[in-house]
Design a protein around this motif. Structure first.
Motif, PDB file in Angstrom:
ATOM      1  N   TRP A   1      64.194 121.330  26.693  1.00 37.61           N
ATOM      2  CA  TRP A   1      65.345 121.077  26.271  1.00 37.61           C
ATOM      3  C   TRP A   1      66.311 122.149  26.931  1.00 37.61           C
ATOM      4  N   ARG A   2      65.962 123.184  27.158  1.00 39.56           N
ATOM      5  CA  ARG A   2      66.889 124.102  28.051  1.00 39.56           C
ATOM      6  C   ARG A   2      67.120 123.650  29.287  1.00 39.56           C
ATOM      7  N   LEU A   3      65.986 123.196  29.919  1.00 38.16           N
ATOM      8  CA  LEU A   3      66.120 122.625  31.385  1.00 38.16           C
ATOM      9  C   LEU A   3      67.330 121.573  31.274  1.00 38.16           C
ATOM     10  N   HIS A   4      67.134 120.560  30.437  1.00 37.01           N
ATOM     11  CA  HIS A   4      68.174 119.471  30.371  1.00 37.01           C
ATOM     12  C   HIS A   4      69.427 119.994  29.812  1.00 37.01           C
ATOM     13  N   ARG A   5      69.705 120.763  29.256  1.00 38.72           N
ATOM     14  CA  ARG A   5      70.824 121.150  28.586  1.00 38.72           C
ATOM     15  C   ARG A   5      71.610 122.255  29.595  1.00 38.72           C
ATOM     16  N   ASP A   6      70.932 123.096  30.245  1.00 38.50           N
ATOM     17  CA  ASP A   6      71.388 124.169  30.718  1.00 38.50           C
ATOM     18  C   ASP A   6      71.030 124.327  32.280  1.00 38.50           C
ATOM     19  N   TRP A   7      69.735 124.433  32.567  1.00 38.20           N
ATOM     20  CA  TRP A   7      69.433 125.000  33.977  1.00 38.20           C
ATOM     21  C   TRP A   7      69.526 123.967  35.061  1.00 38.20           C
ATOM     22  N   PHE A   8      69.450 122.516  34.719  1.00 39.11           N
ATOM     23  CA  PHE A   8      69.424 121.560  35.680  1.00 39.11           C
ATOM     24  C   PHE A   8      71.291 121.730  36.190  1.00 39.11           C
ATOM     25  N   LYS A   9      72.111 122.099  35.413  1.00 40.38           N
ATOM     26  CA  LYS A   9      73.520 121.983  35.830  1.00 40.38           C
ATOM     27  C   LYS A   9      73.679 123.281  36.892  1.00 40.38           C
TER      28      LYS A   9
END
Length: 214
Positions: free
Chosen positions: A149-157
């Protein structure tokens, strides 16, 4: 964030030390915090003031090279196509992590993991590149581990995986990440055997140590 020059006079000569800074608001007011020290750029180092920039001229469909200079410096006469810019008004927008992502993909390539995963994770009929999704998950776990969820919400951007893989943000959709993980379980034993072989090839391990990794 923007560029700032700090002036100093040594032996009657002016020296400039450049840094990338940002304005931070505190209870005592706004102050500047240094993010990156760029070093000294003085008159005896004219080449360091010049940055090559290829500009596409739409009028004749050609590319020409420009040279950039700060607005308060006169370009030397030998420089063609000079452009003076306002460094104090330059800002960074949407900074992303590049080096770590690039290194992680290089480690992936060194292990030749594409050869293992390509036949096992083919592209879906809807065009989902499962191999790119897996690379993103692996790099995330290596560089900044956390939840999907953190990858999707924050890290990828904030990373450069989309550019490195030639993909868009659809590979980081939360449902896509979870579905990719579900596809991996059945290949666990084969992956361990493959990595054991690659480890032996990369580091020329003897048979005893290779058996230890089994």
């Amino acid at each position: 964030m923007y560029l700032r020059a700090y002036k100093r006079i040594n032996d009657g000569k002016e020296h400039r030390y450049w840094s990338v800074v940002e304005s931070v608001r505190t209870k005592r007011g706004v102050h500047q915090r240094q993010l990156l020290y760029l070093g000294e750029l003085n008159d005896s180092q004219k080449a360091q003031w010049c940055s090559a920039l290829d500009v596409f001229d739409e009028s004749n469909a050609s590319v020409r090279q420009m040279s950039l200079f700060p607005e308060d410096r006169t370009p030397p006469p030998e420089v063609s196509n000079p452009v003076q810019i306002r460094l104090s008004q330059m800002t960074f927008h949407h900074p992303r992590q590049w080096g770590g992502c690039w290194l992680a993909t290089e480690l992936w390539n060194q292990l030749d993991l594409d050869r293992f995963w390509e036949p096992r994770l083919p592209e879906s009929r809807k065009g989902t590149g499962w191999l790119s999704v897996l690379k993103t998950l692996v790099c995330y776990r290596l560089l900044d581990p956390g939840s999907e969820w953190r990858l999707h919400r924050d890290w990828f951007k904030t990373c450069a995986m989309a550019d490195l893989l030639g993909e868009d943000d659809s590979i980081a959709a939360k449902d896509t990440l979870y579905r990719c993980l579900d596809k991996l379980c059945e290949h666990k034993n084969d992956l361990f055997s493959f990595l054991k072989t690659q480890w032996s090839l990369l580091f020329s391990l003897g048979r005893e140590l290779s058996d230890f990794l089994a």
